[in-house]
Design a protein around this motif. Structure first.
Motif, short mmCIF file in Angstrom:
data_model
loop_
_atom_site.label_atom_id
_atom_site.label_comp_id
_atom_site.label_asym_id
_atom_site.label_seq_id
_atom_site.Cartn_x
_atom_site.Cartn_y
_atom_site.Cartn_z
N THR A 226 4.74 8.51 -12.53
CA THR A 226 6.60 8.59 -12.10
C THR A 226 6.45 9.90 -13.45
N PRO A 227 7.93 10.63 -13.07
CA PRO A 227 8.08 11.22 -14.43
C PRO A 227 8.84 10.78 -14.83
N LEU A 228 8.67 9.54 -15.43
CA LEU A 228 9.76 8.67 -16.40
C LEU A 228 8.60 7.81 -17.28
N GLU A 229 7.39 8.07 -17.18
CA GLU A 229 6.63 7.89 -17.94
C GLU A 229 5.38 9.27 -18.06
N PRO A 230 5.09 9.96 -18.56
CA PRO A 230 4.76 11.22 -18.34
C PRO A 230 3.19 10.84 -18.90
N GLY A 231 2.35 11.56 -18.40
CA GLY A 231 0.62 10.63 -18.76
C GLY A 231 0.17 10.11 -18.17
N ALA A 232 1.27 8.94 -18.15
CA ALA A 232 0.64 7.94 -17.69
C ALA A 232 0.09 7.89 -16.06
N VAL A 233 -1.17 7.32 -15.64
CA VAL A 233 -1.89 7.61 -14.32
C VAL A 233 -2.43 5.98 -14.22
N GLU A 234 -2.56 6.03 -13.07
CA GLU A 234 -3.04 5.07 -12.18
C GLU A 234 -3.56 4.85 -11.13
N VAL A 235 -4.86 4.21 -11.04
CA VAL A 235 -5.65 4.57 -8.79
C VAL A 235 -6.34 3.49 -8.73
N LYS A 236 -4.78 3.18 -7.16
CA LYS A 236 -5.31 1.82 -6.59
C LYS A 236 -5.77 2.16 -5.00
N PHE A 237 -6.80 1.13 -4.56
CA PHE A 237 -7.16 1.58 -2.98
C PHE A 237 -6.63 0.10 -2.74
N TYR A 238 -6.23 0.47 -0.97
CA TYR A 238 -6.10 0.04 -0.15
C TYR A 238 -6.95 0.35 0.99
N CYS A 239 -7.74 -1.53 1.62
CA CYS A 239 -8.66 -1.33 2.29
C CYS A 239 -8.15 -1.99 3.74
N LYS A 240 -8.41 -2.03 4.82
CA LYS A 240 -7.96 -2.34 6.00
C LYS A 240 -8.11 -3.77 7.03
N GLY A 241 -7.58 -3.65 6.71
CA GLY A 241 -7.52 -5.55 7.22
C GLY A 241 -6.88 -6.07 5.92
N VAL A 242 -6.82 -5.42 4.75
CA VAL A 242 -6.49 -6.71 3.62
C VAL A 242 -5.52 -6.28 2.43
N GLY A 243 -5.23 -4.78 2.73
CA GLY A 243 -4.43 -4.53 1.72
C GLY A 243 -4.37 -4.22 0.56
N PHE A 244 -4.07 -3.89 -0.98
CA PHE A 244 -4.73 -3.54 -2.21
C PHE A 244 -6.05 -4.34 -2.94
N THR A 245 -6.53 -4.25 -2.90
CA THR A 245 -7.90 -4.72 -3.26
C THR A 245 -8.15 -4.61 -4.69
N ARG A 246 -7.38 -3.05 -5.59
CA ARG A 246 -7.93 -2.66 -6.67
C ARG A 246 -7.49 -2.12 -7.03
N GLY A 247 -7.53 -1.66 -8.74
CA GLY A 247 -6.48 -0.56 -9.17
C GLY A 247 -6.41 -0.96 -10.69
N ARG A 248 -6.32 0.50 -11.67
CA ARG A 248 -6.74 0.56 -13.09
C ARG A 248 -5.91 1.33 -13.54
N ASP A 249 -5.85 1.28 -14.94
CA ASP A 249 -4.93 2.44 -15.26
C ASP A 249 -5.69 3.33 -15.99
N VAL A 250 -5.68 5.14 -15.55
CA VAL A 250 -6.76 6.10 -15.93
C VAL A 250 -5.91 6.42 -16.96
N THR A 251 -4.40 6.59 -16.99
CA THR A 251 -3.88 7.02 -19.03
C THR A 251 -2.53 6.13 -18.94
#
Length: 263
Positions: A226-251
């Protein structure tokens, strides 16, 4: 941001998963095949591109007459009555995220939305409670029409920052997940200037994900920012039949969580 999504007794499998997750690109728990590789946060073969500079793909026209009653996106299904449980850590503190797809009725911009109750507990204490509003159009895009969020300290509400409603005070509907995601495509998920401006870039359509709930292949991986928090990045994973399964902050943070149960 990560969904407002470990108690001491959590299963050994998850503790092992967390330990492995910190091992970097050799971890067997996050096998990612991403094109282009420069967008993959585990890439060491080429410089990483700053995802916040990615061009934003235009959204389809928002037409209230073009929506369906159910959200059945293969990678983001939201069936009323379903509960998703996630566990992880915020730094060293145990984190539990409970997401309930409710049967509440609400209409925004002429569209009946699916209301999702999202609660976050840190060290067993409620720290955030949010109502999220989703809807799916006939093409299969899952739209996000706002949220009503409250942050808690000592049992009292201390902030409602980030709350917005499409159609109010300049806010518009964004898209959480497109019907046909494309690698390298960046989408505005939240469009509330100065309040909520989350965006996500698809970096893989073929990610492997391991969680205490199960193992998944051919998942969608995104890098969220988000441009509201410069430098903050997350990764998320969405899997078939389930939806959001996992996520973590990168920075910009130290949150990590994974799906442990669906009820």
């Amino acid at each position: 941001m990560l969904p407002r999504a470990i108690p001491p007794h959590l299963m050994l499998a998850f503790m092992l998963m967390t330990a492995c997750d910190n091992q970097g690109p050799t971890s067997p728990l996050e096998t990612v095949v991403a094109r282009p590789v420069m967008l993959d946060d585990h890439s060491t073969s080429s410089p990483q591109r700053d995802v916040t500079t990615q061009a934003i793909a235009p959204l389809p026209k928002f037409d209230p007459g073009n929506f369906v009653a159910l959200i059945d996106h293969p990678y983001f299904p939201l069936r009323p009555g379903t509960r998703y449980l996630y566990h992880g850590f915020d730094g060293d503190a145990p984190l539990r995220n409970v997401i309930d797809v409710t049967n509440q009725e609400k209409t925004i911009l002429g569209v009946k939305v699916v209301v999702v109750l999202d609660r976050v507990f840190v060290d067993g204490v409620l720290t955030e409670r949010t109502l999220d509003y989703f809807a799916q159009d006939k093409e299969g895009n899952v739209w996000y029409l706002g949220e009503d969020t409250k942050e808690y300290e000592n049992g009292k509400v201390v902030s409602t920052a980030g709350s917005f409603l499409a159609g109010k005070e300049g806010a518009k509907a964004g898209i959480i997940l497109r019907a046909h995601p494309k690698v390298g495509e960046t989408t505005e998920q939240e469009i509330a200037p100065g309040v909520a401006e989350d965006r996500a870039t698809v970096v893989s359509l073929d990610a492997g994900v391991h969680t205490p709930y199960g193992n998944f292949d051919h998942c969608i991986k995104t890098r969220d920012f988000t441009p509201l928090e410069p430098g903050a990045v997350e990764v998320k994973f969405y899997c078939k039949g389930v939806g959001f399964t996992r996520g973590r902050d990168v920075t910009g943070g130290n949150v990590r969580l994974a799906l442990t149960r669906i009820e």
